[in-house]
Motif scaffolding. Structure first.
Motif, mmCIF file in Angstrom:
data_model
loop_
_atom_site.group_PDB
_atom_site.id
_atom_site.type_symbol
_atom_site.label_atom_id
_atom_site.label_comp_id
_atom_site.label_asym_id
_atom_site.label_seq_id
_atom_site.Cartn_x
_atom_site.Cartn_y
_atom_site.Cartn_z
ATOM 1 N N ALA A 57 33.258 45.580 71.345
ATOM 2 C CA ALA A 57 33.473 47.530 70.663
ATOM 3 C C ALA A 57 32.451 48.131 71.215
ATOM 4 C CB ALA A 57 34.231 46.889 69.732
ATOM 5 N N ASN A 58 31.097 47.615 71.646
ATOM 6 C CA ASN A 58 29.771 48.229 71.976
ATOM 7 C C ASN A 58 28.604 48.751 70.659
ATOM 8 O OD1 ASN A 58 28.110 51.099 73.778
ATOM 9 N ND2 ASN A 58 27.687 48.910 73.347
ATOM 10 N N HIS A 59 29.555 47.418 69.479
ATOM 11 C CA HIS A 59 29.554 47.924 68.243
ATOM 12 C C HIS A 59 28.449 47.076 67.805
ATOM 13 C CE1 HIS A 59 30.153 49.714 64.232
ATOM 14 N NE2 HIS A 59 30.347 48.169 64.138
ATOM 15 N N CYS A 60 28.187 45.961 67.865
ATOM 16 C CA CYS A 60 27.252 44.372 67.510
ATOM 17 C C CYS A 60 26.611 44.080 68.616
ATOM 18 C CB CYS A 60 28.208 43.527 66.914
ATOM 19 S SG CYS A 60 29.259 44.102 65.484
ATOM 20 N N ARG A 61 27.137 42.960 69.100
ATOM 21 C CA ARG A 61 26.146 42.526 70.196
ATOM 22 C C ARG A 61 25.855 43.720 70.681
ATOM 23 N NH1 ARG A 61 31.201 38.096 71.333
ATOM 24 N NH2 ARG A 61 31.589 40.120 71.625
ATOM 25 N N SER A 62 25.906 43.858 71.666
ATOM 26 C CA SER A 62 25.164 44.617 72.882
ATOM 27 C C SER A 62 24.373 45.956 72.411
ATOM 28 C CB SER A 62 26.557 45.146 73.928
ATOM 29 O OG SER A 62 27.495 45.841 73.235
ATOM 30 N N PRO A 63 25.146 46.292 71.764
ATOM 31 C CA PRO A 63 23.718 47.529 71.646
ATOM 32 C C PRO A 63 22.237 46.984 70.886
ATOM 33 C CG PRO A 63 25.139 47.955 69.908
ATOM 34 C CD PRO A 63 26.030 46.840 71.025
ATOM 35 N N MET A 64 22.618 45.855 69.797
ATOM 36 C CA MET A 64 21.435 44.512 69.423
ATOM 37 C C MET A 64 20.997 44.202 70.531
ATOM 38 S SD MET A 64 22.364 42.678 65.622
ATOM 39 C CE MET A 64 23.720 41.495 66.469
ATOM 40 N N GLY A 65 21.142 43.094 71.625
ATOM 41 C CA GLY A 65 20.951 42.900 72.745
ATOM 42 C C GLY A 65 20.125 44.246 73.502
ATOM 43 N N MET A 92 30.959 40.389 64.230
ATOM 44 C CA MET A 92 32.004 41.190 63.929
ATOM 45 C C MET A 92 32.779 40.768 62.525
ATOM 46 S SD MET A 92 32.885 44.508 64.098
ATOM 47 C CE MET A 92 33.815 45.626 63.767
ATOM 48 N N GLY A 93 32.594 41.234 61.830
ATOM 49 C CA GLY A 93 33.142 40.728 60.451
ATOM 50 C C GLY A 93 32.315 40.255 59.590
ATOM 51 N N GLY A 94 31.522 39.739 59.688
ATOM 52 C CA GLY A 94 30.753 38.389 59.436
ATOM 53 C C GLY A 94 30.094 39.094 58.877
ATOM 54 N N SER A 95 29.447 37.764 57.223
ATOM 55 C CA SER A 95 28.048 38.211 56.894
ATOM 56 C C SER A 95 26.674 39.225 57.279
ATOM 57 C CB SER A 95 27.140 37.436 55.773
ATOM 58 O OG SER A 95 26.986 36.356 56.624
ATOM 59 N N LEU A 96 25.985 39.202 56.925
ATOM 60 C CA LEU A 96 24.420 39.603 57.367
ATOM 61 C C LEU A 96 23.745 38.753 58.226
ATOM 62 C CD1 LEU A 96 22.241 41.573 58.228
ATOM 63 C CD2 LEU A 96 21.497 41.464 55.804
ATOM 64 N N ALA A 97 23.805 37.668 57.680
ATOM 65 C CA ALA A 97 23.534 35.984 58.485
ATOM 66 C C ALA A 97 24.183 35.908 59.405
ATOM 67 C CB ALA A 97 23.526 34.930 57.105
ATOM 68 N N ASP A 98 25.402 35.747 59.392
ATOM 69 C CA ASP A 98 26.226 36.078 61.453
ATOM 70 C C ASP A 98 25.439 36.822 61.619
ATOM 71 O OD1 ASP A 98 28.076 33.944 60.060
ATOM 72 O OD2 ASP A 98 29.010 35.723 58.985
ATOM 73 N N PHE A 99 25.189 37.673 61.678
ATOM 74 C CA PHE A 99 24.028 39.198 61.994
ATOM 75 C C PHE A 99 22.229 38.748 62.754
ATOM 76 C CE2 PHE A 99 27.580 41.544 61.633
ATOM 77 C CZ PHE A 99 27.468 42.746 62.335
ATOM 78 N N ALA A 139 21.484 37.478 66.662
ATOM 79 C CA ALA A 139 20.316 38.231 66.940
ATOM 80 C C ALA A 139 18.862 37.076 67.550
ATOM 81 C CB ALA A 139 19.636 39.406 65.970
ATOM 82 N N ASP A 140 19.009 36.500 66.884
ATOM 83 C CA ASP A 140 18.545 35.552 67.111
ATOM 84 C C ASP A 140 18.670 34.865 68.741
ATOM 85 O OD1 ASP A 140 16.716 35.053 64.569
ATOM 86 O OD2 ASP A 140 17.582 33.374 63.456
#
Length: 196
Positions: A11-19, A164-171, A175-176
Motif C-alpha cells: 500500500a506504500n503506507h508502512c514498509r516502503s516509505p519507512m525503507g 500493518m494492523g500491528g502495534s508500534l512494537a511491530d513497526f 524498521a529494525d
C-alpha cells in the motif's frame, strides 16, 4: 548522475516509505547528500494515503523527523527509471517483474539484496568508483555476481513481514529489519570522493 532506488510494498503506507526514508538518510550520510535518490510505491494502494502514524513515529524517533509522504501506485515508468528496485516481499518482486520484465536483473527483495551484498568483499581503496552513483551501479553488478555463490534460504527469510494492523512494537521491529538490510547494503561502499 544519480543512482535511483525504488522501494516497493503493497500500500506504500508502512514498509516502503519507512525503507525510503531510512535509505535516503543513510545514503545521504554516507555520500554527503549526493548521488542517490530513493522513491517508493505500492502494488495495490487503496488511495492517496499519508504514511501510517506508527511508521511516522518510528521514523521520527530514528531520524528526528519524518518527510511528508503520500502513497503512489507502482507504474512501469517508476520501475523503468529505477536502477535498483527493492521490494518488501517476493510477491511484490513478482509484480514488478511481471509489469516490466526487463527489471528482472535489478529487482530484489530488500532482505535478498542485503544477503547478496554480504557476499561482496569490501574493496581495497581505489578498487571501486569514487562517484556515489557509480558506486551504486558497481554494487548492483557485484551483488548479481555473488548470486551463484550463495546457498538458497527459505523464501520467508527474504520477505519483510507487514506490520500493518500491528502495534508500534511491530513497526519498530520492521524498521529494525529495514535498517539492518540498509546497513548491510551500504557496507562495501565508501564516502563520495571529491574530484582530483
Amino acid at each position: 548522475m544519480t543512482f535511483r532506488v525504488l522501494m516497493v510494498c503493497t500500500a506504500n503506507h508502512c514498509r516502503s516509505p519507512m525503507g525510503e526514508q531510512l535509505l535516503q538518510q543513510a545514503s545521504a550520510d554516507r555520500f554527503g547528500g549526493a548521488g542517490w535518490s530513493v522513491d517508493s510505491a505500492g502494488t495495490r494502494i487503496p488511495g492517496p494515503w499519508p504514511i501510517h502514524p506508527h511508521a511516522a513515529t518510528v521514523l521520527t524517533r530514528r531520524l528526528g523527523h519524518v518527510q511528508p509522504h503520500t502513497s503512489q501506485a507502482l507504474s512501469r515508468a517508476l520501475v523503468g527509471a529505477a536502477d535498483l528496485v527493492l521490494t518488501a516481499s517476493r510477491r511484490q518482486r513478482g509484480v514488478v517483474v511481471s509489469a516490466v520484465p526487463a527489471a528482472m536483473g535489478r529487482a530484489f527483495t530488500i532482505r535478498q539484496f542485503a544477503r547478496l551484498v554480504d557476499a561482496v568483499p569490501t574493496p581495497a581503496s581505489g578498487a571501486r568508483p569514487a562517484d556515489p552513483a557509480d558506486q551504486g551501479r558497481w554494487l548492483l553488478t557485484e551483488a548479481k555476481l555473488a548470486r551463484s555463490s550463495l546457498q538458497p534460504v527459505p523464501g520467508d527469510q527474504e520477505d519483510l513481514p507487514d506490520p500493518m494492523g500491528g502495534s508500534l512494537a511491530d513497526f519498530e521491529l520492521c524498521a529494525d529489519r529495514l535498517q539492518d538490510a540498509i546497513d548491510r547494503i551500504l557496507r562495501p561502499l565508501g564516502p563520495a570522493t571529491p574530484p582530483a
